[in-house]
Design an enzyme around this catalytic site. Structure first.
Site, PDB file in Angstrom:
ATOM      1  N   GLU A 128      -7.037   0.822  -7.391  1.00  0.00           N
ATOM      2  CA  GLU A 128      -6.644  -0.513  -7.888  1.00  0.00           C
ATOM      3  C   GLU A 128      -5.267  -0.536  -8.524  1.00  0.00           C
ATOM      4  OE1 GLU A 128      -9.659   0.857  -8.312  1.00  0.00           O
ATOM      5  OE2 GLU A 128     -11.228  -0.659  -8.067  1.00  0.00           O
ATOM      6  N   ALA A 146     -13.146  -4.108  -3.163  1.00  0.00           N
ATOM      7  CA  ALA A 146     -13.219  -5.569  -3.171  1.00  0.00           C
ATOM      8  C   ALA A 146     -12.253  -6.067  -2.105  1.00  0.00           C
ATOM      9  CB  ALA A 146     -12.819  -6.090  -4.545  1.00  0.00           C
ATOM     10  N   GLY A 204     -13.948  -1.067  -5.498  1.00  0.00           N
ATOM     11  CA  GLY A 204     -15.273  -1.672  -5.678  1.00  0.00           C
ATOM     12  C   GLY A 204     -16.369  -0.931  -4.910  1.00  0.00           C
ATOM     13  N   GLU A 228     -17.239   1.875  -6.987  1.00  0.00           N
ATOM     14  CA  GLU A 228     -17.960   1.331  -8.152  1.00  0.00           C
ATOM     15  C   GLU A 228     -19.418   1.029  -7.812  1.00  0.00           C
ATOM     16  OE1 GLU A 228     -14.551  -1.490  -8.787  1.00  0.00           O
ATOM     17  OE2 GLU A 228     -15.143  -1.208 -10.875  1.00  0.00           O
TER      18      GLU A 228
HETATM   19  N1  CAA Z   1      -9.861  -5.689   1.386  1.00  0.00           N
HETATM   20  C1  CAA Z   1      -9.603  -6.442   2.465  1.00  0.00           C
HETATM   21  N2  CAA Z   1      -9.428  -5.935   3.698  1.00  0.00           N
HETATM   22  C2  CAA Z   1      -9.494  -4.603   3.816  1.00  0.00           C
HETATM   23  C3  CAA Z   1      -9.733  -3.754   2.730  1.00  0.00           C
HETATM   24  C4  CAA Z   1      -9.933  -4.352   1.457  1.00  0.00           C
HETATM   25  N3  CAA Z   1     -10.246  -3.649   0.359  1.00  0.00           N
HETATM   26  N4  CAA Z   1      -9.714  -2.477   3.154  1.00  0.00           N
HETATM   27  C5  CAA Z   1      -9.478  -2.522   4.478  1.00  0.00           C
HETATM   28  N5  CAA Z   1      -9.344  -3.806   4.879  1.00  0.00           N
HETATM   29  C6  CAA Z   1      -9.067  -4.317   6.218  1.00  0.00           C
HETATM   30  C7  CAA Z   1      -7.604  -4.089   6.595  1.00  0.00           C
HETATM   31  O1  CAA Z   1      -6.788  -5.093   6.052  1.00  0.00           O
HETATM   32  C8  CAA Z   1      -7.699  -4.100   8.102  1.00  0.00           C
HETATM   33  O2  CAA Z   1      -7.808  -5.446   8.494  1.00  0.00           O
HETATM   34  P1  CAA Z   1      -6.870  -5.989   9.732  1.00  0.00           P
HETATM   35  O3  CAA Z   1      -7.375  -5.203  10.913  1.00  0.00           O
HETATM   36  O4  CAA Z   1      -7.214  -7.421   9.776  1.00  0.00           O
HETATM   37  O5  CAA Z   1      -5.462  -5.651   9.382  1.00  0.00           O
HETATM   38  C9  CAA Z   1      -9.072  -3.460   8.378  1.00  0.00           C
HETATM   39  O6  CAA Z   1      -9.823  -3.563   7.176  1.00  0.00           O
HETATM   40  C10 CAA Z   1      -8.959  -1.988   8.731  1.00  0.00           C
HETATM   41  O7  CAA Z   1      -8.230  -1.360   7.692  1.00  0.00           O
HETATM   42  P2  CAA Z   1      -6.896  -0.490   7.951  1.00  0.00           P
HETATM   43  O8  CAA Z   1      -6.221  -0.927   9.205  1.00  0.00           O
HETATM   44  O9  CAA Z   1      -6.103  -0.502   6.694  1.00  0.00           O
HETATM   45  O10 CAA Z   1      -7.574   0.932   8.201  1.00  0.00           O
HETATM   46  P3  CAA Z   1      -6.918   2.363   7.952  1.00  0.00           P
HETATM   47  O11 CAA Z   1      -7.870   3.334   8.533  1.00  0.00           O
HETATM   48  O12 CAA Z   1      -5.496   2.387   8.399  1.00  0.00           O
HETATM   49  O13 CAA Z   1      -6.896   2.526   6.346  1.00  0.00           O
HETATM   50  C11 CAA Z   1      -7.848   2.425   4.126  1.00  0.00           C
HETATM   51  C12 CAA Z   1      -8.104   2.588   5.648  1.00  0.00           C
HETATM   52  C13 CAA Z   1      -7.059   3.630   3.622  1.00  0.00           C
HETATM   53  C14 CAA Z   1      -9.221   2.368   3.458  1.00  0.00           C
HETATM   54  C15 CAA Z   1      -7.058   1.132   3.890  1.00  0.00           C
HETATM   55  O14 CAA Z   1      -7.685   0.059   4.581  1.00  0.00           O
HETATM   56  C16 CAA Z   1      -6.967   0.740   2.447  1.00  0.00           C
HETATM   57  O15 CAA Z   1      -6.186   1.308   1.712  1.00  0.00           O
HETATM   58  N6  CAA Z   1      -7.800  -0.260   2.016  1.00  0.00           N
HETATM   59  C17 CAA Z   1      -7.715  -0.794   0.688  1.00  0.00           C
HETATM   60  C18 CAA Z   1      -8.401   0.100  -0.312  1.00  0.00           C
HETATM   61  C19 CAA Z   1      -8.266  -0.463  -1.698  1.00  0.00           C
HETATM   62  O16 CAA Z   1      -7.178  -0.610  -2.224  1.00  0.00           O
HETATM   63  N7  CAA Z   1      -9.429  -0.795  -2.335  1.00  0.00           N
HETATM   64  C20 CAA Z   1      -9.460  -1.360  -3.657  1.00  0.00           C
HETATM   65  C21 CAA Z   1      -9.545  -2.859  -3.586  1.00  0.00           C
HETATM   66  S1  CAA Z   1      -9.339  -3.676  -5.144  1.00  0.00           S
HETATM   67  C22 CAA Z   1     -10.845  -3.553  -5.915  1.00  0.00           C
HETATM   68  O17 CAA Z   1     -11.767  -2.943  -5.405  1.00  0.00           O
HETATM   69  C23 CAA Z   1     -10.922  -4.280  -7.236  1.00  0.00           C
HETATM   70  C24 CAA Z   1     -12.190  -4.191  -7.961  1.00  0.00           C
HETATM   71  O18 CAA Z   1     -12.593  -3.152  -8.430  1.00  0.00           O
HETATM   72  C25 CAA Z   1     -12.929  -5.401  -8.232  1.00  0.00           C
END
Ligand code: CAA
Length: 256
Positions: free
Chosen positions: A133, A65, A110, A113
């Site tokens: 999460e 998400a 998500g 999921e």
């Molecule tokens: N939400 C918003 N933006 C996201 C994102 C997310 N889940 N995942 C990646 N992005 C964005 C980053 O912020 C970045 O944007 P900017 O260039 O503007 O900074 C862009 O995508 C590229 O990402 P990274 O620079 O972080 O890329 P990376 O290769 O260094 O890392 C990654 C990749 C390990 C996937 C890392 O992006 C990450 O950890 N993402 C988050 C993963 C996460 O925590 N997901 C769970 C979300 S909560 C959820 O899903 C709740 C639910 O069930 C409803």
């Protein structure tokens, strides 16, 4: 056919949905969920479809998400976001034909999921799976707490959700999270071949198998996933979630 953040193509009897917001690793914001709903609405216009593939453009299937959008939400909005995501994913799950998640790159939170709501998962060797999460002070909110234990077993599910660990495609195969692993360049080809195999079986037999297999999910699933939205929203009352999401956006470790 395009809507914001996704593309739908029909290749003979196979539909292909590609998530297209690669700059944010296809993270699911409200707009992307609306687009998935529009895609679902348009699918009945193609009665020839007998299998559907969902994939992502770029280096992610879906990285979860959208944390930036989540970080602006209070409990009521988080509840609505969670319910809307759950309803959307459930509609994929209930499509009358099999849905294949073709998982390139990250399938986190998500994104994992959505893959769990698909019937079959095929991963490329560079796929990465996880439920991170809890590292944000949150929990899965798109019915992942309910589907993950059913697919990988309770122990593996708790392991993934409480450690926030990311696993690779081979570990995912070992856990039964995916059914096949392929080279990245072959992912679409292998997914299409599997979809074609499905289209060659009896159409009504395939429908019946899917309908009956879905019934193996107990009645409690609905109640539990509704409760999941409430518990998910409850976490938005806590400073921990604010700090966890803020830390992600500010590219630092959370302080809690
Ligand atoms: N939400 C918003 N933006 C996201 C994102 C997310 N889940 N995942 C990646 N992005 C964005 C980053 O912020 C970045 O944007 P900017 O260039 O503007 O900074 C862009 O995508 C590229 O990402 P990274 O620079 O972080 O890329 P990376 O290769 O260094 O890392 C990654 C990749 C390990 C996937 C890392 O992006 C990450 O950890 N993402 C988050 C993963 C996460 O925590 N997901 C769970 C979300 S909560 C959820 O899903 C709740 C639910 O069930 C409803």
């Amino acid at each position: 056919m395009d809507s914001p953040g996704l593309k739908i193509e029909i290749r003979e009897q196979i539909g292909i949905i590609t998530m297209k917001r690669p700059q944010a690793l296809n993270a699911l914001n409200s707009e992307a969920i609306n687009s998935l709903q529009l895609a679902l609405k348009s699918l009945p216009k193609f009665p020839e479809i007998l299998a559907l593939i969902i994939t992502g453009e770029g280096k992610a299937f879906i990285a979860g998400a959208d944390i930036k959008e989540l970080s602006e939400m209070g409990p009521a909005q988080a509840f609505n976001f969670s319910s809307k995501g759950q309803q959307t994913f459930e509609r994929f799950e209930k499509l009358p034909y099999p849905v294949i998640a073709a998982i390139n790159g990250y399938a986190l939170g998500g994104g994992c999921e959505l893959a769990l709501a698909c019937d079959i998962r095929i991963a490329s060797t560079d796929a990465k799976f996880g439920m991170p999460e809890t590292s944000l002070g949150l929990m899965p909110g798109f019915a992942g707490t309910q589907r993950l234990p059913r697919i990988v077993g309770y122990g593996n599910a708790i392991y993934l959700m409480t450690t926030a660990k990311t696993i690779n495609a081979i570990e995912a195969l070992r856990m039964g999270l995916v059914q096949e692993v392929t080279e990245p360049g072959d992912l679409l080809k292998v997914s299409l071949e599997m979809a074609q195999k499905i289209t060659k079986q009896g159409k009504y037999a395939v429908r019946a198998v899917k309908e009956m297999a879905l019934r193996s999910y107990s009645y409690d699933f609905k109640n539990s996933s509704e409760l999941e939205s409430e518990v998910f929203a409850g976490l938005f009352h806590r400073p921990e979630a604010d700090e966890g999401m803020k830390a992600f956006i500010e590219k630092r470790k959370p302080k809690w």
